[in-house]
Design a protein around this motif. Structure first.
Motif, PDB file in Angstrom:
ATOM      1  N   GLY A 159       0.110   8.963  -1.395  1.00 63.30           N
ATOM      2  CA  GLY A 159      -0.513   7.734  -0.926  1.00 63.30           C
ATOM      3  C   GLY A 159      -1.951   7.574  -1.375  1.00 63.30           C
ATOM      4  N   SER A 215       0.846  -1.191   0.000  1.00 61.49           N
ATOM      5  CA  SER A 215       0.000   0.000   0.000  1.00 61.49           C
ATOM      6  C   SER A 215       0.882   1.242   0.000  1.00 61.49           C
ATOM      7  CB  SER A 215      -0.900   0.019   1.246  1.00 61.49           C
ATOM      8  OG  SER A 215      -1.781  -1.081   1.258  1.00 61.49           O
ATOM      9  N   ILE A 231       1.022   4.941   1.500  1.00 58.57           N
ATOM     10  CA  ILE A 231       0.421   5.618   2.643  1.00 58.57           C
ATOM     11  C   ILE A 231       0.953   7.036   2.742  1.00 58.57           C
ATOM     12  CG2 ILE A 231       0.068   5.535   5.140  1.00 58.57           C
ATOM     13  CD1 ILE A 231      -1.054   3.115   3.615  1.00 58.57           C
ATOM     14  N   ALA A 285       4.217   0.709   9.137  1.00 59.23           N
ATOM     15  CA  ALA A 285       3.913   0.658   7.706  1.00 59.23           C
ATOM     16  C   ALA A 285       5.145   0.295   6.899  1.00 59.23           C
ATOM     17  CB  ALA A 285       3.341   1.995   7.244  1.00 59.23           C
ATOM     18  N   ILE A 337      -3.886   5.717   0.478  1.00 61.99           N
ATOM     19  CA  ILE A 337      -4.495   5.787   1.803  1.00 61.99           C
ATOM     20  C   ILE A 337      -3.876   6.968   2.534  1.00 61.99           C
ATOM     21  CG2 ILE A 337      -4.785   4.625   4.025  1.00 61.99           C
ATOM     22  CD1 ILE A 337      -4.701   1.957   2.543  1.00 61.99           C
ATOM     23  N   PHE A 342      -4.005  -3.147   4.630  1.00 61.09           N
ATOM     24  CA  PHE A 342      -2.910  -2.352   5.180  1.00 61.09           C
ATOM     25  C   PHE A 342      -2.682  -2.705   6.651  1.00 61.09           C
ATOM     26  CE2 PHE A 342      -1.981   1.711   7.512  1.00 61.09           C
ATOM     27  CZ  PHE A 342      -0.610   1.694   7.276  1.00 61.09           C
ATOM     28  N   ASN A 388       5.178  -1.270   3.075  1.00 65.28           N
ATOM     29  CA  ASN A 388       4.423  -0.205   2.422  1.00 65.28           C
ATOM     30  C   ASN A 388       5.321   1.000   2.151  1.00 65.28           C
ATOM     31  OD1 ASN A 388       1.564  -1.410   2.958  1.00 65.28           O
ATOM     32  ND2 ASN A 388       2.568  -1.418   4.960  1.00 65.28           N
TER      33      ASN A 388
END
Length: 224
Positions: free
Chosen positions: A76, A19, A21, A37, A78, A175, A42
Protein backbone atom coordinates in the motif's frame (compact mmCIF):
# COMPACT_ATOMS: atom_id res chain seq x y z
CA UNK A 1 -33.52 -0.49 -8.53
CA UNK A 2 -30.61 0.54 -6.32
CA UNK A 3 -31.54 2.54 -3.27
CA UNK A 4 -30.10 5.98 -2.52
CA UNK A 5 -27.23 4.61 -0.41
CA UNK A 6 -26.20 2.20 -3.16
CA UNK A 7 -26.28 4.96 -5.79
CA UNK A 8 -24.18 7.17 -3.52
CA UNK A 9 -21.59 4.41 -3.10
CA UNK A 10 -21.48 3.77 -6.84
CA UNK A 11 -20.99 7.47 -7.60
CA UNK A 12 -18.28 7.72 -4.96
CA UNK A 13 -16.40 4.78 -6.45
CA UNK A 14 -16.53 6.33 -9.91
CA UNK A 15 -15.25 9.67 -8.60
CA UNK A 16 -12.58 8.15 -6.39
CA UNK A 17 -9.06 7.38 -7.55
CA UNK A 18 -8.47 4.02 -5.91
CA UNK A 19 -5.98 3.98 -3.05
CA UNK A 20 -3.78 1.07 -2.09
CA UNK A 21 -3.89 0.49 1.66
CA UNK A 22 -1.77 -1.65 3.94
CA UNK A 23 -3.04 -2.35 7.43
CA UNK A 24 -0.36 -3.20 9.98
CA UNK A 25 -2.38 -4.88 12.69
CA UNK A 26 -5.16 -7.44 12.87
CA UNK A 27 -7.49 -6.07 15.55
CA UNK A 28 -10.94 -4.53 15.50
CA UNK A 29 -9.91 -1.18 14.00
CA UNK A 30 -7.98 -2.92 11.23
CA UNK A 31 -11.10 -4.96 10.47
CA UNK A 32 -13.38 -1.89 10.49
CA UNK A 33 -11.12 0.26 8.30
CA UNK A 34 -10.38 -2.66 5.98
CA UNK A 35 -14.07 -3.38 5.48
CA UNK A 36 -14.85 0.24 4.61
CA UNK A 37 -11.75 0.51 2.41
CA UNK A 38 -12.79 -2.43 0.26
CA UNK A 39 -16.38 -1.19 0.03
CA UNK A 40 -14.97 2.16 -1.15
CA UNK A 41 -13.08 0.55 -4.04
CA UNK A 42 -9.59 0.50 -2.52
CA UNK A 43 -7.12 -2.38 -2.45
CA UNK A 44 -6.22 -3.74 0.97
CA UNK A 45 -3.21 -5.65 2.26
CA UNK A 46 -3.00 -6.96 5.83
CA UNK A 47 0.22 -7.42 7.78
CA UNK A 48 0.46 -8.93 11.24
CA UNK A 49 3.24 -10.24 13.41
CA UNK A 50 1.14 -13.39 13.69
CA UNK A 51 0.84 -14.46 10.04
CA UNK A 52 -2.13 -16.74 10.73
CA UNK A 53 -4.11 -13.82 12.18
CA UNK A 54 -3.25 -11.70 9.13
CA UNK A 55 -4.37 -14.50 6.83
CA UNK A 56 -7.60 -14.93 8.78
CA UNK A 57 -8.40 -11.22 8.66
CA UNK A 58 -7.71 -10.97 4.92
CA UNK A 59 -9.97 -13.96 4.34
CA UNK A 60 -12.71 -12.46 6.51
CA UNK A 61 -12.47 -9.12 4.68
CA UNK A 62 -12.76 -10.80 1.29
CA UNK A 63 -12.89 -8.46 -1.70
CA UNK A 64 -9.45 -9.49 -2.89
CA UNK A 65 -7.70 -8.48 0.35
CA UNK A 66 -4.17 -9.89 0.49
CA UNK A 67 -1.54 -10.48 3.14
CA UNK A 68 2.07 -9.39 3.26
CA UNK A 69 5.04 -10.69 5.16
CA UNK A 70 5.79 -8.90 8.42
CA UNK A 71 8.58 -6.35 7.96
CA UNK A 72 8.51 -6.48 4.16
CA UNK A 73 7.83 -3.46 1.97
CA UNK A 74 4.07 -2.81 2.22
CA UNK A 75 2.12 -2.97 -1.02
CA UNK A 76 0.00 0.00 0.00
CA UNK A 77 0.95 3.60 -0.63
CA UNK A 78 -0.96 4.43 2.57
CA UNK A 79 0.10 2.36 5.59
CA UNK A 80 -2.29 2.38 8.55
CA UNK A 81 -0.68 1.34 11.82
CA UNK A 82 -3.72 -0.22 13.49
CA UNK A 83 -1.87 -1.00 16.70
CA UNK A 84 -2.02 -0.16 20.39
CA UNK A 85 -0.11 3.04 21.02
CA UNK A 86 2.87 1.42 22.75
CA UNK A 87 3.59 -0.69 19.70
CA UNK A 88 3.39 1.96 16.98
CA UNK A 89 6.80 3.62 17.23
CA UNK A 90 8.72 0.35 17.76
CA UNK A 91 7.01 -1.24 14.75
CA UNK A 92 7.71 1.73 12.50
CA UNK A 93 11.35 1.63 13.62
CA UNK A 94 11.44 -2.12 12.97
CA UNK A 95 10.08 -1.70 9.44
CA UNK A 96 12.67 1.02 8.80
CA UNK A 97 13.42 1.64 5.13
CA UNK A 98 10.55 -0.62 4.10
CA UNK A 99 8.34 2.42 4.78
CA UNK A 100 10.36 4.80 2.58
CA UNK A 101 8.06 6.93 0.45
CA UNK A 102 4.94 5.71 2.23
CA UNK A 103 2.23 7.72 3.96
CA UNK A 104 2.01 6.37 7.51
CA UNK A 105 -1.33 6.90 9.23
CA UNK A 106 -1.24 6.68 13.03
CA UNK A 107 -4.66 6.02 14.57
CA UNK A 108 -3.58 5.35 18.16
CA UNK A 109 -4.54 6.96 21.45
CA UNK A 110 -1.91 7.01 24.23
CA UNK A 111 -4.15 7.12 27.30
CA UNK A 112 -2.82 6.70 30.82
CA UNK A 113 -3.97 3.85 33.06
CA UNK A 114 -6.82 5.88 34.58
CA UNK A 115 -8.06 7.35 31.28
CA UNK A 116 -7.83 10.90 32.56
CA UNK A 117 -4.65 11.97 30.81
CA UNK A 118 -2.22 11.09 28.05
CA UNK A 119 0.52 8.53 28.60
CA UNK A 120 3.24 10.96 27.51
CA UNK A 121 3.81 14.02 29.66
CA UNK A 122 5.47 16.14 27.02
CA UNK A 123 3.58 18.11 24.38
CA UNK A 124 4.10 15.46 21.75
CA UNK A 125 2.08 12.67 20.15
CA UNK A 126 2.58 9.15 18.90
CA UNK A 127 2.43 10.53 15.36
CA UNK A 128 5.22 13.02 16.09
CA UNK A 129 7.32 10.27 17.63
CA UNK A 130 6.68 8.09 14.57
CA UNK A 131 7.99 10.90 12.37
CA UNK A 132 11.27 10.83 14.31
CA UNK A 133 11.95 7.15 13.53
CA UNK A 134 10.34 6.86 10.07
CA UNK A 135 12.42 7.18 6.88
CA UNK A 136 12.96 10.77 5.77
CA UNK A 137 10.92 10.16 2.61
CA UNK A 138 7.89 8.90 4.54
CA UNK A 139 5.07 11.21 5.60
CA UNK A 140 3.06 10.83 8.81
CA UNK A 141 -0.62 11.68 9.24
CA UNK A 142 -2.73 11.38 12.38
CA UNK A 143 -6.30 10.24 11.72
CA UNK A 144 -9.23 8.14 12.99
CA UNK A 145 -8.20 8.39 16.66
CA UNK A 146 -11.34 10.25 17.81
CA UNK A 147 -13.72 7.57 16.49
CA UNK A 148 -14.90 4.50 18.35
CA UNK A 149 -14.75 1.31 16.34
CA UNK A 150 -18.48 0.63 16.69
CA UNK A 151 -19.26 4.10 15.28
CA UNK A 152 -16.88 3.57 12.39
CA UNK A 153 -18.70 0.35 11.58
CA UNK A 154 -22.20 1.80 11.52
CA UNK A 155 -21.95 5.59 11.32
CA UNK A 156 -20.55 8.31 9.11
CA UNK A 157 -18.43 10.41 11.48
CA UNK A 158 -16.05 13.27 10.77
CA UNK A 159 -12.40 12.21 10.61
CA UNK A 160 -9.91 14.78 11.89
CA UNK A 161 -6.46 14.64 10.29
CA UNK A 162 -3.14 16.32 11.04
CA UNK A 163 0.15 16.26 9.16
CA UNK A 164 2.92 18.39 7.73
CA UNK A 165 2.87 17.14 4.13
CA UNK A 166 -0.01 18.64 2.15
CA UNK A 167 0.16 16.00 -0.58
CA UNK A 168 0.09 13.17 1.96
CA UNK A 169 -2.89 14.74 3.73
CA UNK A 170 -4.71 15.15 0.42
CA UNK A 171 -4.19 11.45 -0.31
CA UNK A 172 -5.46 10.44 3.12
CA UNK A 173 -8.42 12.81 2.76
CA UNK A 174 -9.33 11.23 -0.59
CA UNK A 175 -9.11 7.79 1.02
CA UNK A 176 -11.36 8.91 3.89
CA UNK A 177 -13.88 10.29 1.40
CA UNK A 178 -13.90 6.92 -0.37
CA UNK A 179 -15.12 5.43 2.92
CA UNK A 180 -18.11 7.77 2.89
CA UNK A 181 -16.63 9.83 5.72
CA UNK A 182 -15.81 13.54 5.99
CA UNK A 183 -12.12 14.44 6.44
CA UNK A 184 -11.37 17.63 8.36
CA UNK A 185 -7.82 18.98 8.32
CA UNK A 186 -6.76 20.49 11.65
CA UNK A 187 -3.27 21.57 10.56
CA UNK A 188 0.31 20.39 10.97
CA UNK A 189 1.59 17.32 12.76
CA UNK A 190 1.98 19.26 16.02
CA UNK A 191 -1.80 19.25 16.16
CA UNK A 192 -1.72 15.47 16.58
CA UNK A 193 -1.06 16.09 20.28
CA UNK A 194 -4.38 17.88 20.55
CA UNK A 195 -6.16 15.24 18.49
CA UNK A 196 -5.00 12.72 21.06
CA UNK A 197 -6.51 15.03 23.67
CA UNK A 198 -9.76 15.00 21.71
CA UNK A 199 -9.65 11.21 21.82
CA UNK A 200 -9.39 11.45 25.59
CA UNK A 201 -12.34 13.85 25.72
CA UNK A 202 -14.39 11.42 23.61
CA UNK A 203 -13.77 8.62 26.12
CA UNK A 204 -14.61 10.97 29.01
CA UNK A 205 -17.90 11.91 27.36
CA UNK A 206 -18.76 8.25 26.87
CA UNK A 207 -18.30 7.67 30.58
CA UNK A 208 -20.00 10.84 31.74
CA UNK A 209 -22.05 13.40 29.84
CA UNK A 210 -23.10 11.24 26.89
CA UNK A 211 -23.10 7.99 28.81
CA UNK A 212 -22.68 5.58 25.90
CA UNK A 213 -20.28 4.78 23.04
CA UNK A 214 -22.57 5.39 20.07
CA UNK A 215 -21.45 8.91 19.17
CA UNK A 216 -18.56 10.81 17.63
CA UNK A 217 -17.14 14.30 17.84
CA UNK A 218 -17.82 16.39 14.77
CA UNK A 219 -18.18 19.87 13.34
CA UNK A 220 -21.51 21.54 12.75
CA UNK A 221 -21.42 24.54 10.44
CA UNK A 222 -23.92 27.37 10.91
CA UNK A 223 -24.27 29.87 8.10
CA UNK A 224 -26.76 32.52 7.12
Amino acid sequence: MANEAERHLANRKRAHLMSSITLIGTGNMARAIGTLALAGGNTVEVMGRDQSKADDLAKALGGGATTGEWGAVPAGDIVVTALLYAGVVPVVAEYGDALAGKVIVDISNPFNATFDGLAHREETSIAQEVAKVAPATASVVKAFNTIFRNVLEKGRPNVFIAGDNAQAKAGVAAFIESLGLRPLDVGGLKMAHWLEGMGLVTVALAGNGVGHWDFALGVGEFTG
